[in-house]
Design a protein around this motif. Structure first.
Motif, PDB file in Angstrom:
ATOM      1  N   UNK A 187       0.847  -1.186   0.000  1.00 14.32           N
ATOM      2  CA  UNK A 187       0.000   0.000   0.000  1.00 14.32           C
ATOM      3  C   UNK A 187       0.886   1.241   0.000  1.00 14.32           C
ATOM      4  N   UNK A 188       0.340   2.316  -0.549  1.00 14.03           N
ATOM      5  CA  UNK A 188       1.076   3.568  -0.628  1.00 14.03           C
ATOM      6  C   UNK A 188       0.844   4.361   0.661  1.00 14.03           C
ATOM      7  N   UNK A 189       1.933   4.559   1.408  1.00 10.93           N
ATOM      8  CA  UNK A 189       1.803   5.252   2.680  1.00 10.93           C
ATOM      9  C   UNK A 189       1.244   4.342   3.748  1.00 10.93           C
ATOM     10  N   UNK A 197      12.481  -5.204  -4.511  1.00 12.98           N
ATOM     11  CA  UNK A 197      11.541  -6.130  -5.120  1.00 12.98           C
ATOM     12  C   UNK A 197      10.564  -5.341  -5.980  1.00 12.98           C
ATOM     13  N   UNK A 198      10.195  -5.926  -7.092  1.00 10.49           N
ATOM     14  CA  UNK A 198       9.145  -5.370  -7.936  1.00 10.49           C
ATOM     15  C   UNK A 198       7.918  -6.258  -7.816  1.00 10.49           C
ATOM     16  N   UNK A 199       6.774  -5.631  -7.550  1.00 16.96           N
ATOM     17  CA  UNK A 199       5.529  -6.369  -7.370  1.00 16.96           C
ATOM     18  C   UNK A 199       4.491  -5.785  -8.317  1.00 16.96           C
ATOM     19  N   UNK A 200       3.923  -6.642  -9.160  1.00 11.06           N
ATOM     20  CA  UNK A 200       2.825  -6.236 -10.032  1.00 11.06           C
ATOM     21  C   UNK A 200       1.489  -6.477  -9.342  1.00 11.06           C
ATOM     22  N   UNK A 247       7.756  -0.681  -6.388  1.00 10.21           N
ATOM     23  CA  UNK A 247       9.148  -0.948  -6.037  1.00 10.21           C
ATOM     24  C   UNK A 247       9.240  -1.001  -4.515  1.00 10.21           C
ATOM     25  N   UNK A 248       9.354  -2.213  -3.967  1.00  5.80           N
ATOM     26  CA  UNK A 248       9.353  -2.413  -2.517  1.00  5.80           C
ATOM     27  C   UNK A 248      10.786  -2.552  -2.016  1.00  5.80           C
ATOM     28  N   UNK A 249      11.043  -1.955  -0.853  1.00  5.64           N
ATOM     29  CA  UNK A 249      12.362  -1.998  -0.230  1.00  5.64           C
ATOM     30  C   UNK A 249      12.245  -2.695   1.119  1.00  5.64           C
ATOM     31  N   UNK A 250      12.955  -3.805   1.234  1.00  8.01           N
ATOM     32  CA  UNK A 250      12.814  -4.649   2.429  1.00  8.01           C
ATOM     33  C   UNK A 250      13.428  -3.997   3.661  1.00  8.01           C
ATOM     34  N   UNK A 251      14.567  -3.351   3.529  1.00  6.49           N
ATOM     35  CA  UNK A 251      15.302  -2.809   4.669  1.00  6.49           C
ATOM     36  C   UNK A 251      15.014  -1.325   4.882  1.00  6.49           C
ATOM     37  N   UNK A 252      13.829  -0.869   4.554  1.00  2.00           N
ATOM     38  CA  UNK A 252      13.502   0.551   4.755  1.00  2.00           C
ATOM     39  C   UNK A 252      13.383   0.850   6.249  1.00  2.00           C
ATOM     40  N   UNK A 267       7.609   1.601   0.072  1.00  2.00           N
ATOM     41  CA  UNK A 267       7.264   1.666  -1.345  1.00  2.00           C
ATOM     42  C   UNK A 267       8.092   2.789  -1.955  1.00  2.00           C
ATOM     43  N   UNK A 268       9.146   2.408  -2.683  1.00  4.85           N
ATOM     44  CA  UNK A 268      10.058   3.415  -3.212  1.00  4.85           C
ATOM     45  C   UNK A 268       9.508   4.150  -4.406  1.00  4.85           C
ATOM     46  N   UNK A 269       8.744   3.466  -5.264  1.00  3.14           N
ATOM     47  CA  UNK A 269       8.201   4.091  -6.464  1.00  3.14           C
ATOM     48  C   UNK A 269       6.981   3.306  -6.909  1.00  3.14           C
ATOM     49  N   UNK A 270       6.120   3.988  -7.643  1.00  2.00           N
ATOM     50  CA  UNK A 270       4.906   3.376  -8.190  1.00  2.00           C
ATOM     51  C   UNK A 270       4.893   3.650  -9.690  1.00  2.00           C
ATOM     52  N   UNK A 271       4.816   2.584 -10.486  1.00  2.00           N
ATOM     53  CA  UNK A 271       4.782   2.708 -11.937  1.00  2.00           C
ATOM     54  C   UNK A 271       3.386   2.326 -12.416  1.00  2.00           C
TER      55      UNK A 271
END
Length: 564
Positions: A306-308, A330-333, A341-346, A353-357
């Protein structure tokens, strides 16, 4: 090769034996006085005599020795299971520990004798000579694209199920694992088998091994480090893994309360020291991390899709992991058509969620990073396939809109500009972006049933597609679609330049769109400001006019009072 014999010629062959024999007249010529009349005696006679010795000239070549340099390839190997060769610190630590061992010098001395023998052997015969290296230089670019069907693996069960996922055996393309399930909601008939199978590519008649999960498998994946281990995601949300050396039963299963609440649509093995860590994604909006040594609970806190912190959870259907793009990325569709674009060690939940395409109009059914250019990735959803760059929120290249829905896509592992797509009408398309962009380079009608999954083996020559009726078809591609020219470096550089050019174009268009938005916003603000100024001016005029009439009326009233 020249052989020099250091013996006299008389020493070869059978030795002759001589003995005396009596005289034997073979022929006799008697004198003929009549012939004397035919000749004239020459008198005197001159004869020249040279008074110097005679000489003869001879040439001989001395034996020559050709000198040349010869190399020996030395590769480090034989690491223990707990040492990851890709980790430099671990290898250095293990080497230092080994050098301090008491048997180290004795072992090296013993190995020196075998190495000396190998060096002598290498000096006499080039064991690394490539006899057919010229074949790699053959240009296949002029060859028309083609593919031939090798075999078809059919689901042996009476209830025809969809081939949901395909995984190639990592150590050579000799086996293929196929998972089967019916993914439509509440469409599974009573008594339907939940078995999946491992097939031998040379024996399509009978499965090589059965895989018995608790619930039908939606996805399956071989472990690249341990080729005997398979990981599977079940329809009921559980995670299981198998060892083909120990039979069809699962070695361990995740508990129901710690697992996903929806079907596990994709799994991936992660880069780790032990080679047992993996990740799974589901439409319940979670990305979970596991360790097959202990599936009792996830090995790490899962990532909510989820975003935020207050965003709507997004259902994950595809997962892509490539250590080249970052070991914790990780990239998740998702079902909603976006890629996260998910970052595990955030450090904070907001940075997970680093970016949303965003761009697809339906679920992202295929998602894979380019194995040769990791900063670019491929997606397939709705009626198009798209190529993205990590730095941009919009696709850099998009295929045309097809009449049929796209179901899967993947890159070629050997050619940087080639990728494959499957469609609902049973067609396999091969795209070569070095050749053309508008249409597929090669299209093949595999079956009349919808194709659901697609996978290419590591050498890029064999392609397997899974259909909705459970048939898995194996193809062999021609050299023009699977062999990169010039060792792949030339093609990779050309494709990289093309992707960078398209990314630069998108950046310029994005910057121009941003400028236009700012200009429009400034114009709107100026218009609003001008409207406010006109309104204030009008109100000011009304106030002045009112003051004027008040003053005039007050003076008229005063004059009237004075006249009275």
């Amino acid at each position: 090769i020249v052989y020099v014999y250091q013996r006299l010629r008389k020493d070869f062959g059978r030795a002759p034996k001589f003995h005396d024999l009596p005289a034997d007249i073979l022929a006799e010529t008697m004198p003929n006085p009549d012939l004397k009349e035919e000749y004239v005696e020459r008198n005197p006679t001159d004869v020249a005599i040279q008074c110097i010795p005679e000489y003869s000239e001879h040439e001989a070549n001395t034996e020559r020795f050709e000198l040349f340099s010869q190399g020996v390839i030395h590769l480090q190997g034989g690491w223990p299971k707990d040492v990851d060769p890709s980790e430099v610190e671990q290898t250095i630590r293990f080497i230092k520990k080994t050098e301090k061992d008491e048997d180290y010098i004795r072992t090296i001395k013993g190995l020196g004798e075998s190495l000396e023998h190998m060096i002598r052997q290498n000096n006499s015969i080039d064991v690394y000579e490539e006899y057919f290296s010229a074949m790699d230089l053959v240009d296949h670019s002029g060859e028309p694209p083609s593919a031939k069907t090798l075999t078809v693996f059919r689901d042996p069960n009476q209830t025809k199920r969809t081939a949901t996922c395909i995984s190639w055996y990592p150590d050579g393309a000799k086996k293929i694992a196929v998972s089967y399930a019916i993914l439509q909601f509440q469409r599974q008939p009573e008594g339907m088998s939940s078995l999946s199978y491992i097939w031998d590519v040379h024996n399509p008649n009978f499965p090589d091994m059965e895989i018995a999960p608790i619930s039908p498998l939606c996805c399956v994946e071989y472990n690249p480090k341990d080729t005997h281990v398979l990981l599977g995601g079940c329809y009921n949300g559980l995670i299981q893994f198998w060892d083909d050396r120990k039979g069809s039963a699962a070695q361990e299963t995740s508990p129901m309360d710690k697992s996903h609440r929806d079907p596990v649509y994709d799994v991936a093995w992660l880069q780790s020291k032990t080679g047992t860590e993996c990740a799974s994604v589901s439409t319940d909006g979670q990305l979970l991390f596991w360790d097959t040594r202990k599936l009792a609970e996830p090995s790490d806190e899962g990532l909510p899709l989820q975003q935020g912190t207050e965003g709507i959870p997004l259902g994950g259907v595809t997962l892509s992991y490539d250590p080249g793009a970052g070991p914790t990325n990780f990239l998740v569709g998702t079902e909603q058509g976006s890629v996260l674009l998910c970052k595990r060690k955030s450090k904070s939940p907001t940075d997970r969620i680093g970016a949303v395409y965003s761009g697809h109009h339906g679920p992202v059914y295929a998602l894979q990073r380019s194995p040769l250019i990791p900063k670019n990735f491929l997606t397939a959803g709705d009626w198009t396939a798209r190529i993205w760059n990590d730095e941009l929120k919009t696709p850099i290249l998009t295929t045309k809109y097809h009449a049929s829905y796209l179901t899967d896509a993947c890159w070629s592992p050997t050619r940087a500009g080639v990728f494959f797509t499957t469609k609902m009408d049973g067609t396999l398309d091969v795209w070569d972006y070095l050749f053309k962009h508008n249409d597929p380079t090669f299209s093949l009608q595999v079956t009349d049933m919808p194709l659901h999954t697609l996978r290419v083996e590591s050498q890029g020559r064999l392609v397997a597609t899974g259909a909705a009726d459970g048939a898995t078809t194996l193809f062999e591609l021609c050299a023009s679609l699977s062999v990169a020219q010039g060792g792949g470096v030339i093609e990779k550089n050309a494709v990289t330049q093309m992707f960078e050019r398209e990314a630069k174009r998108e950046k310029n268009l994005e910057a121009r769109a941003k400028e236009l938005r700012l200009a429009a916003k400034k114009a709107e603000q100026a218009k609003e400001k001008k409207g406010d100024d006109d309104k204030r001016e009008e109100e000011r005029l009304k106030e002045v006019e009112k003051e004027f009439f008040d003053i005039v009326s007050s003076r008229d009233s005063a004059h009237a009072a004075d006249g009275a």
